[in-house]
Design an enzyme around this catalytic site. Structure first.
Site, mmCIF file in Angstrom:
data_model
loop_
_atom_site.group_PDB
_atom_site.id
_atom_site.type_symbol
_atom_site.label_atom_id
_atom_site.label_comp_id
_atom_site.label_asym_id
_atom_site.label_seq_id
_atom_site.Cartn_x
_atom_site.Cartn_y
_atom_site.Cartn_z
ATOM 1 N N HIS A 72 96.735 -58.919 100.323
ATOM 2 C CA HIS A 72 98.153 -58.838 100.737
ATOM 3 C C HIS A 72 98.430 -58.543 102.213
ATOM 4 O O HIS A 72 97.532 -57.383 102.718
ATOM 5 C CB HIS A 72 98.642 -57.735 99.799
ATOM 6 C CG HIS A 72 99.249 -58.192 98.495
ATOM 7 N ND1 HIS A 72 100.270 -57.867 97.909
ATOM 8 C CD2 HIS A 72 98.525 -59.071 97.612
ATOM 9 C CE1 HIS A 72 100.375 -58.389 96.478
ATOM 10 N NE2 HIS A 72 99.380 -59.226 96.597
ATOM 11 N N TYR A 201 108.686 -52.181 97.142
ATOM 12 C CA TYR A 201 109.240 -50.722 97.046
ATOM 13 C C TYR A 201 110.669 -50.528 97.186
ATOM 14 O O TYR A 201 111.264 -50.966 98.068
ATOM 15 C CB TYR A 201 108.547 -49.822 98.078
ATOM 16 C CG TYR A 201 107.023 -49.526 97.983
ATOM 17 C CD1 TYR A 201 105.966 -50.587 98.498
ATOM 18 C CD2 TYR A 201 106.598 -48.484 97.370
ATOM 19 C CE1 TYR A 201 104.788 -50.283 98.317
ATOM 20 C CE2 TYR A 201 104.921 -48.376 97.028
ATOM 21 C CZ TYR A 201 104.149 -49.444 97.562
ATOM 22 O OH TYR A 201 102.799 -49.201 97.650
ATOM 23 N N PRO A 293 101.600 -41.375 93.548
ATOM 24 C CA PRO A 293 101.016 -42.615 93.906
ATOM 25 C C PRO A 293 102.126 -43.794 94.951
ATOM 26 O O PRO A 293 101.510 -44.829 95.192
ATOM 27 C CB PRO A 293 101.362 -43.140 92.628
ATOM 28 C CG PRO A 293 102.216 -42.544 91.866
ATOM 29 C CD PRO A 293 102.236 -41.011 92.315
ATOM 30 N N LYS A 297 97.410 -44.255 97.696
ATOM 31 C CA LYS A 297 96.092 -43.442 98.238
ATOM 32 C C LYS A 297 95.242 -42.748 97.358
ATOM 33 O O LYS A 297 94.144 -42.428 97.875
ATOM 34 C CB LYS A 297 96.821 -42.472 99.460
ATOM 35 C CG LYS A 297 97.453 -42.989 100.692
ATOM 36 C CD LYS A 297 96.447 -43.796 101.583
ATOM 37 C CE LYS A 297 97.149 -44.641 102.393
ATOM 38 N NZ LYS A 297 96.898 -45.959 102.092
ATOM 39 N N TYR A 385 99.191 -47.207 105.534
ATOM 40 C CA TYR A 385 99.281 -48.015 104.416
ATOM 41 C C TYR A 385 97.826 -48.640 104.343
ATOM 42 O O TYR A 385 97.198 -48.652 103.283
ATOM 43 C CB TYR A 385 100.403 -48.856 104.296
ATOM 44 C CG TYR A 385 100.691 -49.279 102.874
ATOM 45 C CD1 TYR A 385 101.440 -48.532 101.832
ATOM 46 C CD2 TYR A 385 100.130 -50.419 102.551
ATOM 47 C CE1 TYR A 385 101.519 -48.912 100.790
ATOM 48 C CE2 TYR A 385 100.128 -51.088 101.420
ATOM 49 C CZ TYR A 385 100.951 -50.280 100.415
ATOM 50 O OH TYR A 385 101.108 -50.530 98.766
HETATM 51 P P1 RFL Z 1 89.410 -40.037 87.438
HETATM 52 O O1 RFL Z 1 89.740 -41.619 87.445
HETATM 53 O O2 RFL Z 1 90.426 -39.250 86.987
HETATM 54 O O3 RFL Z 1 87.972 -39.892 86.689
HETATM 55 C C1 RFL Z 1 87.742 -38.644 86.293
HETATM 56 C C2 RFL Z 1 86.587 -38.888 85.234
HETATM 57 O O4 RFL Z 1 86.021 -37.788 84.888
HETATM 58 C C3 RFL Z 1 86.164 -37.411 83.416
HETATM 59 N N1 RFL Z 1 85.869 -35.928 82.979
HETATM 60 C C4 RFL Z 1 84.830 -35.372 82.648
HETATM 61 N N2 RFL Z 1 83.626 -35.619 82.299
HETATM 62 C C5 RFL Z 1 82.984 -34.649 81.901
HETATM 63 N N3 RFL Z 1 83.149 -33.430 81.620
HETATM 64 C C6 RFL Z 1 84.380 -33.288 81.970
HETATM 65 N N4 RFL Z 1 84.920 -31.847 81.640
HETATM 66 C C7 RFL Z 1 85.460 -34.027 82.444
HETATM 67 N N5 RFL Z 1 86.741 -33.831 82.612
HETATM 68 C C8 RFL Z 1 87.195 -35.107 82.958
HETATM 69 C C9 RFL Z 1 87.366 -38.355 83.019
HETATM 70 O O5 RFL Z 1 87.225 -38.567 81.552
HETATM 71 C C10 RFL Z 1 87.143 -39.545 83.989
HETATM 72 O O6 RFL Z 1 86.565 -40.505 83.485
HETATM 73 O O7 RFL Z 1 89.113 -39.439 88.821
HETATM 74 P P2 RFL Z 1 88.253 -40.385 90.143
HETATM 75 O O8 RFL Z 1 87.271 -40.920 89.699
HETATM 76 O O9 RFL Z 1 88.380 -39.295 91.400
HETATM 77 O O10 RFL Z 1 89.381 -41.442 90.439
HETATM 78 C C11 RFL Z 1 90.724 -41.180 91.095
HETATM 79 C C12 RFL Z 1 91.765 -42.094 90.830
HETATM 80 O O11 RFL Z 1 91.632 -42.479 89.456
HETATM 81 C C13 RFL Z 1 93.132 -41.796 90.856
HETATM 82 O O12 RFL Z 1 93.099 -41.250 92.258
HETATM 83 C C14 RFL Z 1 93.921 -43.167 91.251
HETATM 84 O O13 RFL Z 1 94.008 -43.859 89.989
HETATM 85 C C15 RFL Z 1 95.320 -42.917 91.646
HETATM 86 N N6 RFL Z 1 96.342 -44.093 91.802
HETATM 87 C C16 RFL Z 1 96.226 -45.032 92.747
HETATM 88 N N7 RFL Z 1 95.398 -44.624 93.841
HETATM 89 C C17 RFL Z 1 95.372 -45.940 94.731
HETATM 90 O O14 RFL Z 1 94.470 -45.686 95.736
HETATM 91 N N8 RFL Z 1 96.101 -46.803 94.861
HETATM 92 C C18 RFL Z 1 97.054 -47.138 93.940
HETATM 93 O O15 RFL Z 1 97.800 -48.011 93.700
HETATM 94 C C19 RFL Z 1 97.287 -45.899 92.764
HETATM 95 N N9 RFL Z 1 97.979 -46.209 91.916
HETATM 96 C C20 RFL Z 1 97.430 -44.022 90.906
HETATM 97 C C21 RFL Z 1 98.223 -45.288 90.916
HETATM 98 C C22 RFL Z 1 97.340 -42.961 89.750
HETATM 99 C C23 RFL Z 1 98.216 -43.200 88.959
HETATM 100 N N10 RFL Z 1 98.355 -42.291 87.737
HETATM 101 C C24 RFL Z 1 98.268 -42.573 86.463
HETATM 102 C C25 RFL Z 1 98.116 -40.910 87.943
HETATM 103 C C26 RFL Z 1 99.175 -45.264 89.835
HETATM 104 C C27 RFL Z 1 99.174 -44.292 88.831
HETATM 105 C C28 RFL Z 1 100.358 -44.534 87.828
HETATM 106 C C1 PHB Z 2 100.214 -50.240 91.220
HETATM 107 O O1 PHB Z 2 99.979 -51.305 91.181
HETATM 108 O O2 PHB Z 2 99.818 -49.575 89.965
HETATM 109 C C2 PHB Z 2 100.677 -49.504 92.394
HETATM 110 C C3 PHB Z 2 100.900 -50.111 93.546
HETATM 111 C C4 PHB Z 2 101.137 -49.559 94.723
HETATM 112 C C5 PHB Z 2 101.532 -47.899 94.669
HETATM 113 C C6 PHB Z 2 101.292 -47.336 93.465
HETATM 114 C C7 PHB Z 2 100.601 -48.114 92.260
HETATM 115 O O3 PHB Z 2 102.188 -47.607 95.713
#
Ligand code: RFL
Ligand code: PHB
Length: 390
Positions: A72, A201, A293, A297, A385
């Site tokens: 993108h 956005y 989110p 990041k 970004y």
């Molecule tokens: P995770 O993905 O939470 O994985 C942690 C893992 O640890 C396990 N766990 C355990 N295992 C053993 N013993 C325990 N006691 C444990 N406790 C937990 C869990 O089951 C899990 O499998 O953390 P990690 O690996 O640091 O990854 C981080 C990312 O998942 C997170 O930062 C992103 O998803 C955030 N995020 C976004 N980030 C971006 O860079 N770009 C995006 O577009 C973006 N969109 C988002 C997002 C997060 C969202 N939510 C749901 C919070 C959109 C959303 C809606």
């Molecule tokens: C997504 O596609 O889940 C998404 C994209 C951009 C954002 C947050 C989430 O800033």
């Protein structure tokens, strides 16, 4: 059992670290609380910075991403229905982002780990971290009713915001910084064509909305909702109706609607725990910090942590130098706070805050108008970004 590095958490942070260390002949064991299917069922991030793409290449997990991911070159910001384009490529002198789901990246990481016979132990409980301040820390955990112990050199806490690793740092040492926002995001995934080829956005008096995607046949949409709301309160029809009110009219008119295949609410929070290191424990990813989110990041910050931590562990095992391990927390936190600032700024710019005065609302409107009128402001947004350098 005995290994060099135990990694708590088999999300993207833990798997990426395990893969990078394995490629440098460092032994790891990953402990994951859930099943692999459960981890792969979580729908999360979608926008990847170039730094994460490069790290995926280094970890030999980028083939499918390079084939199926979408580059993108920009995105739109809509203010009360009027769209403005942010051309990332032009504003940054050539940088872009990659749209590829976190779920897909995690799937690729699992596949690579299995191919290399990486040891991932699923469905563990009661993980406890011990003797972190000594040269021989160990973990205990339970699986299928049995207790196990692993001795190791180092522990990487990659277990997300609700994990146990951060809690193993005594509260006398740990300092937490937090902002909880008074709203959440209600998100749906639907097997429909995205409304636009770029993300939109949307700032709107009714609340924020975001049009995103995973691929040409899979759309991801979000609307700002109240914290006491629940996905069950929202029929698909009600969601589409509300989304259409908040996005530009021309997009609402061509929005392809279909049944949702996932619907969930995520609260918005900024959170940093300092330091990221305690003795032989190193926190990485959501275990150490959370961003709202809005700036996309979270996963990207997890990747820069893993970059610093993997380099530090490799330097230790290859050259016997612990210099990078000693400075890991400080190095990672510098970049983390910059992403904190950016995510907070973008959240503040685009959401409806229930407690805003008329003055606050004017300032917010002016901030967006300034952004649209100033190339300098757009450059600052674009630079953040696409991702600040590692
Ligand atoms: P995770 O993905 O939470 O994985 C942690 C893992 O640890 C396990 N766990 C355990 N295992 C053993 N013993 C325990 N006691 C444990 N406790 C937990 C869990 O089951 C899990 O499998 O953390 P990690 O690996 O640091 O990854 C981080 C990312 O998942 C997170 O930062 C992103 O998803 C955030 N995020 C976004 N980030 C971006 O860079 N770009 C995006 O577009 C973006 N969109 C988002 C997002 C997060 C969202 N939510 C749901 C919070 C959109 C959303 C809606
Ligand atoms: C997504 O596609 O889940 C998404 C994209 C951009 C954002 C947050 C989430 O800033």
């Amino acid at each position: 059992m005995k290994t060099q590095v135990v990694i708590v958490g088999g999300g993207p942070s833990g798997l990426l670290l395990s893969q990078l260390l394995h490629l440098n002949n460092i032994d790891t064991i990953v402990l994951e609380r859930q099943t692999e299917d459960y981890v792969l069922g979580r729908i999360r991030a979608g926008v990847l910075e170039q730094g994460l793409v490069e790290l995926a290449k280094k970890a030999n997990v980028s083939d499918r991403m390079m084939r199926e991911g979408q580059i993108h070159e920009g995105f739109d910001i809509s203010q009360q229905g009027t769209k403005h384009n942010i051309n990332l490529k032009k504003l940054t002198g050539g940088s872009t982002v990659m749209v590829y789901g976190q779920t897909e990246l995690t799937r690729d990481l699992y596949q690579a780990r299995h191919q290399m016979n990486g040891q991932i132990i699923h469905e563990v409980s009661d993980v406890e971290l011990n003797d972190l301040k000594t040269n021989s820390p160990f973990l205990t955990y339970r699986k299928d009713g049995q207790e196990y112990r692993i001795d190791c050199d180092y522990i990487a806490g990659c277990d997300g915001f609700h994990g146990v690793s951060r809690q193993a740092i005594p509260t006398t040492v740990r300092r937490e910084y937090e902002r909880v926002y008074p709203f959440g995001w209600l998100g749906i995934l639907s097997e429909t064509a995205p409304v636009s080829h770029e993300l939109i956005y949307c700032q709107h008096d009714r609340g924020f909305a975001l049009c995103s995607m995973r691929n040409p046949k899979l759309s991801r949409y979000y609307i700002q909702c109240s914290l006491d709301d629940s996905p069950e309160n929202w029929s698909d029809e009600a969601f589409w109706d509300e989304l259409k009110r908040r996005i530009p009219e021309e997009d609402a008119a061509k929005l392809e609607m279909g049944p949702s295949i996932e619907k969930s609410i995520a609260p918005l929070r900024s959170f940093v725990s300092e330091p990221l290191t305690y003795g032989r424990l190193f926190l990485a990813g959501d275990a150490g910090h959370i961003v709202p989110p809005t700036g996309a990041k979270g996963l990207n910050l997890a990747a820069s942590d893993i970059h610093y931590l993997s380099e530090a562990l490799i330097a230790f095992y290859e050259q016997g130098s612990s210099e990078k391990l000693d400075s890991y927390s400080q190095t990672a936190l510098k970049r983390i706070w910059k992403a904190m600032r950016f995510s907070w700024w973008m959240t503040t710019l685009l959401h409806k805050f229930p407690d805003y005065s008329e003055f606050d609302t004017h300032i917010q409107r002016t901030e967006i108008e300034y952004l649209f009128s100033s190339e300098a402001a757009q450059k600052s947004l674009a630079e953040n970004y696409v991702g600040l350098p590692y």
